[in-house]
Motif scaffolding. Structure first.
Motif, mmCIF file in Angstrom:
data_model
loop_
_atom_site.group_PDB
_atom_site.id
_atom_site.type_symbol
_atom_site.label_atom_id
_atom_site.label_comp_id
_atom_site.label_asym_id
_atom_site.label_seq_id
_atom_site.Cartn_x
_atom_site.Cartn_y
_atom_site.Cartn_z
ATOM 1 N N MET A 72 -3.640 -6.433 26.368
ATOM 2 C CA MET A 72 -4.570 -6.565 25.338
ATOM 3 C C MET A 72 -5.536 -7.767 25.759
ATOM 4 O O MET A 72 -6.533 -7.845 25.082
ATOM 5 C CB MET A 72 -3.535 -7.192 24.167
ATOM 6 C CG MET A 72 -4.136 -6.781 22.813
ATOM 7 S SD MET A 72 -3.013 -7.196 21.495
ATOM 8 C CE MET A 72 -1.762 -5.895 21.682
ATOM 9 N N ARG A 73 -4.939 -8.625 26.363
ATOM 10 C CA ARG A 73 -5.955 -9.867 26.688
ATOM 11 C C ARG A 73 -7.203 -9.289 27.670
ATOM 12 O O ARG A 73 -8.440 -9.637 27.496
ATOM 13 C CB ARG A 73 -5.309 -10.985 27.749
ATOM 14 C CG ARG A 73 -4.283 -11.810 26.841
ATOM 15 C CD ARG A 73 -3.646 -12.978 27.614
ATOM 16 N NE ARG A 73 -2.652 -13.610 26.891
ATOM 17 C CZ ARG A 73 -1.514 -13.285 26.926
ATOM 18 N NH1 ARG A 73 -0.880 -12.380 27.779
ATOM 19 N NH2 ARG A 73 -0.369 -13.874 26.298
ATOM 20 N N GLN A 74 -6.676 -8.378 28.461
ATOM 21 C CA GLN A 74 -7.856 -7.754 29.583
ATOM 22 C C GLN A 74 -8.809 -6.789 28.608
ATOM 23 O O GLN A 74 -9.927 -6.874 28.981
ATOM 24 C CB GLN A 74 -7.340 -6.924 30.519
ATOM 25 C CG GLN A 74 -6.450 -7.612 31.577
ATOM 26 C CD GLN A 74 -5.482 -6.659 32.535
ATOM 27 O OE1 GLN A 74 -5.845 -5.635 32.425
ATOM 28 N NE2 GLN A 74 -4.715 -7.282 32.926
ATOM 29 N N SER A 75 -8.168 -6.469 27.677
ATOM 30 C CA SER A 75 -9.035 -5.511 26.853
ATOM 31 C C SER A 75 -10.105 -6.229 25.914
ATOM 32 O O SER A 75 -11.159 -5.692 25.459
ATOM 33 C CB SER A 75 -8.260 -4.715 25.829
ATOM 34 O OG SER A 75 -7.370 -3.880 26.562
ATOM 35 N N VAL A 76 -9.923 -7.528 25.526
ATOM 36 C CA VAL A 76 -10.948 -8.260 24.870
ATOM 37 C C VAL A 76 -12.394 -8.256 25.677
ATOM 38 O O VAL A 76 -13.208 -7.997 25.239
ATOM 39 C CB VAL A 76 -10.362 -9.662 24.661
ATOM 40 C CG1 VAL A 76 -11.427 -10.739 24.121
ATOM 41 C CG2 VAL A 76 -9.355 -9.602 23.601
ATOM 42 N N GLN A 77 -11.992 -8.532 26.863
ATOM 43 C CA GLN A 77 -13.242 -8.465 27.933
ATOM 44 C C GLN A 77 -13.860 -7.239 28.312
ATOM 45 O O GLN A 77 -14.925 -7.043 28.087
ATOM 46 C CB GLN A 77 -12.919 -9.136 29.322
ATOM 47 C CG GLN A 77 -14.030 -9.399 30.436
ATOM 48 C CD GLN A 77 -15.115 -10.046 29.619
ATOM 49 O OE1 GLN A 77 -14.940 -11.219 29.170
ATOM 50 N NE2 GLN A 77 -16.386 -9.853 29.807
ATOM 51 N N GLY A 78 -13.127 -6.220 28.327
ATOM 52 C CA GLY A 78 -13.139 -4.821 28.476
ATOM 53 C C GLY A 78 -14.171 -4.292 27.280
ATOM 54 O O GLY A 78 -15.405 -3.559 27.536
ATOM 55 N N GLU A 79 -13.634 -4.530 26.211
ATOM 56 C CA GLU A 79 -14.612 -4.123 24.844
ATOM 57 C C GLU A 79 -15.766 -4.965 24.900
ATOM 58 O O GLU A 79 -16.898 -4.157 24.450
ATOM 59 C CB GLU A 79 -13.579 -4.294 23.728
ATOM 60 C CG GLU A 79 -12.350 -3.537 23.569
ATOM 61 C CD GLU A 79 -12.845 -2.111 23.206
ATOM 62 O OE1 GLU A 79 -13.854 -1.526 22.774
ATOM 63 O OE2 GLU A 79 -11.760 -1.301 23.589
#
Length: 161
Positions: A31-38
């Protein structure tokens, strides 16, 4: 072998660990990685909008970009509620790559959406039943919808060649 379902955080497995198994902490890391990915996706789509050949196609990509903004916000809010940690919206200066041309950008975006589905599916398996798992499921459905839209745009682009 039997399954002992929900126990504390995440799913508890007794006799074996399936390949798709994700722990609660792994789900939070994803979920943390997804913040940057989005955020990275949003910036890429801004570039793609500028390359679009017409307003209709630019509008489709803009709707996808707006969904990515919404996903970024949802992930940040879920992380705050689950961990008590405030997560920023992502680094606006970082983007994995700029589209070389419109057609290549569409293909990159399509496979980016499909990759996100795999990542979010793994995250989904690590979350306990409830609102957070349901929210991630909704985001997965959005990413599949985006992939369909990019397939449409690719078809339109190839038809006009």
């Amino acid at each position: 072998m039997y399954w002992n379902y929900y126990q504390g955080y995440g799913w508890y497995r007794t006799a074996f660990q399936p390949v798709w198994a994700t722990s609660y902490n792994e789900a939070l890391d994803l979920m943390r990685q997804s913040v940057q990915g989005e955020k990275s996706d949003e910036l890429f789509y801004d570039q793609l909008i500028r390359l679009a050949p017409n307003k209709e196609q630019a509008g489709i990509i803009a709707s996808i970009r707006d969904d990515e903004r919404s996903h970024n916000k949802m992930f940040r809010e879920m992380l705050l509620e689950l961990t008590g940690q405030q997560i920023g919206p992502g680094n606006a200066e970082e983007m994995e790559s700029k589209p070389i041309n419109y057609a290549q950008g569409l293909r990159t975006a399509l496979f980016g959406e499909l990759s996100a589905v795999e990542r979010y599916r793994k995250m989904w398996f690590g979350l306990p039943p409830g609102i957070y798992k349901d929210t991630v499921y909704g985001i997965i459905l959005d990413e599949l919808k985006h992939a369909d839209k990019y397939n449409y745009l690719i078809g339109e682009t190839e038809a006009t060649r």
